[in-house]
Design a protein around this motif. Structure first.
Motif, PDB file in Angstrom:
ATOM      1  N   MET A  85       0.851  -1.171   0.000  1.00  0.00           N
ATOM      2  CA  MET A  85       0.000   0.000   0.000  1.00  0.00           C
ATOM      3  C   MET A  85       0.900   1.239   0.000  1.00  0.00           C
ATOM      4  O   MET A  85       1.765   1.384   0.835  1.00  0.00           O
ATOM      5  CB  MET A  85      -0.899  -0.004   1.235  1.00  0.00           C
ATOM      6  CG  MET A  85      -1.733   1.235   1.279  1.00  0.00           C
ATOM      7  SD  MET A  85      -2.454   1.649   2.848  1.00  0.00           S
ATOM      8  CE  MET A  85      -3.768   0.590   3.128  1.00  0.00           C
ATOM      9  N   GLU A  86       0.669   2.107  -0.954  1.00  0.00           N
ATOM     10  CA  GLU A  86       1.474   3.302  -1.107  1.00  0.00           C
ATOM     11  C   GLU A  86       0.727   4.490  -0.510  1.00  0.00           C
ATOM     12  O   GLU A  86      -0.456   4.686  -0.775  1.00  0.00           O
ATOM     13  CB  GLU A  86       1.751   3.543  -2.584  1.00  0.00           C
ATOM     14  CG  GLU A  86       2.711   4.670  -2.828  1.00  0.00           C
ATOM     15  CD  GLU A  86       3.014   4.806  -4.308  1.00  0.00           C
ATOM     16  OE1 GLU A  86       2.816   5.909  -4.830  1.00  0.00           O
ATOM     17  OE2 GLU A  86       3.402   3.795  -4.923  1.00  0.00           O
ATOM     18  N   LEU A  87       1.442   5.273   0.288  1.00  0.00           N
ATOM     19  CA  LEU A  87       0.857   6.454   0.913  1.00  0.00           C
ATOM     20  C   LEU A  87       1.367   7.687   0.184  1.00  0.00           C
ATOM     21  O   LEU A  87       2.557   7.833  -0.025  1.00  0.00           O
ATOM     22  CB  LEU A  87       1.250   6.518   2.392  1.00  0.00           C
ATOM     23  CG  LEU A  87       0.794   7.743   3.155  1.00  0.00           C
ATOM     24  CD1 LEU A  87      -0.731   7.762   3.270  1.00  0.00           C
ATOM     25  CD2 LEU A  87       1.426   7.752   4.531  1.00  0.00           C
ATOM     26  N   GLN A  88       0.472   8.537  -0.229  1.00  0.00           N
ATOM     27  CA  GLN A  88       0.847   9.773  -0.899  1.00  0.00           C
ATOM     28  C   GLN A  88       0.322  10.947  -0.098  1.00  0.00           C
ATOM     29  O   GLN A  88      -0.822  10.938   0.361  1.00  0.00           O
ATOM     30  CB  GLN A  88       0.284   9.831  -2.310  1.00  0.00           C
ATOM     31  CG  GLN A  88       0.940   8.857  -3.256  1.00  0.00           C
ATOM     32  CD  GLN A  88       0.469   9.083  -4.685  1.00  0.00           C
ATOM     33  OE1 GLN A  88      -0.485   9.814  -4.939  1.00  0.00           O
ATOM     34  NE2 GLN A  88       1.146   8.448  -5.617  1.00  0.00           N
ATOM     35  N   VAL A  89       1.191  11.939   0.047  1.00  0.00           N
ATOM     36  CA  VAL A  89       0.803  13.162   0.751  1.00  0.00           C
ATOM     37  C   VAL A  89       0.960  14.316  -0.223  1.00  0.00           C
ATOM     38  O   VAL A  89       2.007  14.476  -0.840  1.00  0.00           O
ATOM     39  CB  VAL A  89       1.691  13.397   1.992  1.00  0.00           C
ATOM     40  CG1 VAL A  89       1.335  14.701   2.673  1.00  0.00           C
ATOM     41  CG2 VAL A  89       1.578  12.219   2.950  1.00  0.00           C
ATOM     42  N   THR A  90      -0.047  15.104  -0.356  1.00  0.00           N
ATOM     43  CA  THR A  90      -0.011  16.269  -1.224  1.00  0.00           C
ATOM     44  C   THR A  90      -0.100  17.512  -0.352  1.00  0.00           C
ATOM     45  O   THR A  90      -1.042  17.657   0.444  1.00  0.00           O
ATOM     46  CB  THR A  90      -1.177  16.249  -2.231  1.00  0.00           C
ATOM     47  OG1 THR A  90      -1.134  15.019  -2.953  1.00  0.00           O
ATOM     48  CG2 THR A  90      -1.090  17.410  -3.181  1.00  0.00           C
ATOM     49  N   LEU A  91       0.888  18.367  -0.510  1.00  0.00           N
ATOM     50  CA  LEU A  91       0.921  19.592   0.281  1.00  0.00           C
ATOM     51  C   LEU A  91       0.578  20.784  -0.600  1.00  0.00           C
ATOM     52  O   LEU A  91       0.899  20.794  -1.792  1.00  0.00           O
ATOM     53  CB  LEU A  91       2.322  19.804   0.859  1.00  0.00           C
ATOM     54  CG  LEU A  91       2.841  18.762   1.838  1.00  0.00           C
ATOM     55  CD1 LEU A  91       4.297  19.042   2.173  1.00  0.00           C
ATOM     56  CD2 LEU A  91       1.999  18.751   3.101  1.00  0.00           C
ATOM     57  N   PRO A  92      -0.030  21.790  -0.003  1.00  0.00           N
ATOM     58  CA  PRO A  92      -0.231  23.029  -0.763  1.00  0.00           C
ATOM     59  C   PRO A  92       1.135  23.591  -1.154  1.00  0.00           C
ATOM     60  O   PRO A  92       2.130  23.349  -0.461  1.00  0.00           O
ATOM     61  CB  PRO A  92      -0.936  23.957   0.232  1.00  0.00           C
ATOM     62  CG  PRO A  92      -1.467  23.068   1.304  1.00  0.00           C
ATOM     63  CD  PRO A  92      -0.596  21.868   1.334  1.00  0.00           C
ATOM     64  N   PRO A  93       1.221  24.320  -2.250  1.00  0.00           N
ATOM     65  CA  PRO A  93       2.513  24.819  -2.747  1.00  0.00           C
ATOM     66  C   PRO A  93       3.346  25.561  -1.698  1.00  0.00           C
ATOM     67  O   PRO A  93       4.555  25.388  -1.627  1.00  0.00           O
ATOM     68  CB  PRO A  93       2.125  25.749  -3.897  1.00  0.00           C
ATOM     69  CG  PRO A  93       0.791  25.270  -4.341  1.00  0.00           C
ATOM     70  CD  PRO A  93       0.118  24.704  -3.128  1.00  0.00           C
ATOM     71  N   GLU A  94       2.704  26.371  -0.850  1.00  0.00           N
ATOM     72  CA  GLU A  94       3.478  27.130   0.143  1.00  0.00           C
ATOM     73  C   GLU A  94       4.116  26.208   1.186  1.00  0.00           C
ATOM     74  O   GLU A  94       5.211  26.452   1.658  1.00  0.00           O
ATOM     75  CB  GLU A  94       2.631  28.221   0.819  1.00  0.00           C
ATOM     76  CG  GLU A  94       1.439  27.728   1.627  1.00  0.00           C
ATOM     77  CD  GLU A  94       0.166  27.548   0.817  1.00  0.00           C
ATOM     78  OE1 GLU A  94      -0.883  27.327   1.459  1.00  0.00           O
ATOM     79  OE2 GLU A  94       0.197  27.631  -0.415  1.00  0.00           O
ATOM     80  N   ASP A 131       4.894  23.002   0.540  1.00  0.00           N
ATOM     81  CA  ASP A 131       5.864  22.236  -0.231  1.00  0.00           C
ATOM     82  C   ASP A 131       7.193  22.990  -0.287  1.00  0.00           C
ATOM     83  O   ASP A 131       8.258  22.421  -0.045  1.00  0.00           O
ATOM     84  CB  ASP A 131       5.320  21.991  -1.642  1.00  0.00           C
ATOM     85  CG  ASP A 131       6.207  21.075  -2.457  1.00  0.00           C
ATOM     86  OD1 ASP A 131       6.573  19.995  -1.955  1.00  0.00           O
ATOM     87  OD2 ASP A 131       6.535  21.461  -3.598  1.00  0.00           O
ATOM     88  N   GLU A 132       7.158  24.268  -0.593  1.00  0.00           N
ATOM     89  CA  GLU A 132       8.362  25.088  -0.667  1.00  0.00           C
ATOM     90  C   GLU A 132       9.020  25.211   0.708  1.00  0.00           C
ATOM     91  O   GLU A 132      10.242  25.129   0.833  1.00  0.00           O
ATOM     92  CB  GLU A 132       8.033  26.481  -1.235  1.00  0.00           C
ATOM     93  CG  GLU A 132       9.248  27.339  -1.476  1.00  0.00           C
ATOM     94  CD  GLU A 132      10.247  26.707  -2.439  1.00  0.00           C
ATOM     95  OE1 GLU A 132      11.464  26.894  -2.224  1.00  0.00           O
ATOM     96  OE2 GLU A 132       9.836  26.020  -3.397  1.00  0.00           O
ATOM     97  N   GLU A 179      13.394  23.676   4.526  1.00  0.00           N
ATOM     98  CA  GLU A 179      13.791  23.065   5.801  1.00  0.00           C
ATOM     99  C   GLU A 179      14.743  21.886   5.583  1.00  0.00           C
ATOM    100  O   GLU A 179      15.727  21.730   6.296  1.00  0.00           O
ATOM    101  CB  GLU A 179      12.558  22.613   6.593  1.00  0.00           C
ATOM    102  CG  GLU A 179      11.772  23.739   7.215  1.00  0.00           C
ATOM    103  CD  GLU A 179      12.572  24.501   8.265  1.00  0.00           C
ATOM    104  OE1 GLU A 179      13.301  23.868   9.060  1.00  0.00           O
ATOM    105  OE2 GLU A 179      12.469  25.740   8.285  1.00  0.00           O
ATOM    106  N   VAL A 180      14.434  21.061   4.601  1.00  0.00           N
ATOM    107  CA  VAL A 180      15.300  19.916   4.298  1.00  0.00           C
ATOM    108  C   VAL A 180      16.666  20.410   3.836  1.00  0.00           C
ATOM    109  O   VAL A 180      17.709  19.931   4.297  1.00  0.00           O
ATOM    110  CB  VAL A 180      14.652  18.988   3.239  1.00  0.00           C
ATOM    111  CG1 VAL A 180      15.654  17.966   2.715  1.00  0.00           C
ATOM    112  CG2 VAL A 180      13.420  18.306   3.813  1.00  0.00           C
ATOM    113  N   MET A 181      16.697  21.396   2.969  1.00  0.00           N
ATOM    114  CA  MET A 181      17.958  21.945   2.480  1.00  0.00           C
ATOM    115  C   MET A 181      18.764  22.566   3.617  1.00  0.00           C
ATOM    116  O   MET A 181      19.980  22.384   3.708  1.00  0.00           O
ATOM    117  CB  MET A 181      17.706  22.975   1.383  1.00  0.00           C
ATOM    118  CG  MET A 181      18.965  23.443   0.753  1.00  0.00           C
ATOM    119  SD  MET A 181      19.902  22.062   0.079  1.00  0.00           S
ATOM    120  CE  MET A 181      20.330  22.683  -1.476  1.00  0.00           C
TER     121      MET A 181
END
Length: 89
Positions: free
Chosen positions: A1-10, A12-13, A18-20
């Motif tokens: 089972m694959e879980l997908q999360v979609t974030l609003p563009p703001e 996502d950026e 934060e990761v960078m």
């Protein structure tokens, strides 16, 4: 089972930033801890490794005039001086 999360563009950026930031911090800390950016090498072993040669080859280069600095019985090598020496010899 694959879980997908979609974030609003703001978001996502923001997540990308934060990761960078986390990765950049980790790399900078690792560079500082290893002394990789230091202009000096503090042993024959480290210098040989930096040059990609054996300690025996390094000793031969020193006998041929490659710069070495000694302080209180410890060897120090300037990366800039070694580079210049190798380019000129």
């Amino acid at each position: 089972m694959e879980l997908q999360v979609t974030l609003p563009p703001e978001y996502d950026e923001h997540l990308k930033q934060e990761v960078m930031s986390t990765i950049t911090e980790a790399v900078n800390e690792a560079r500082q801890q290893t002394g990789i950016d230091s202009p000096w090498l503090s042993s024959k072993q480290a210098t040989a490794k930096w040059l990609g040669v054996s300690v025996e080859t390094l000793n031969a280069l020193i006998l041929q005039g490659m710069p070495i600095h000694q302080q209180t019985g410890k060897n120090f090598f300037s990366k800039a001086e070694i580079t210049q020496y190798l380019l000129n010899n």
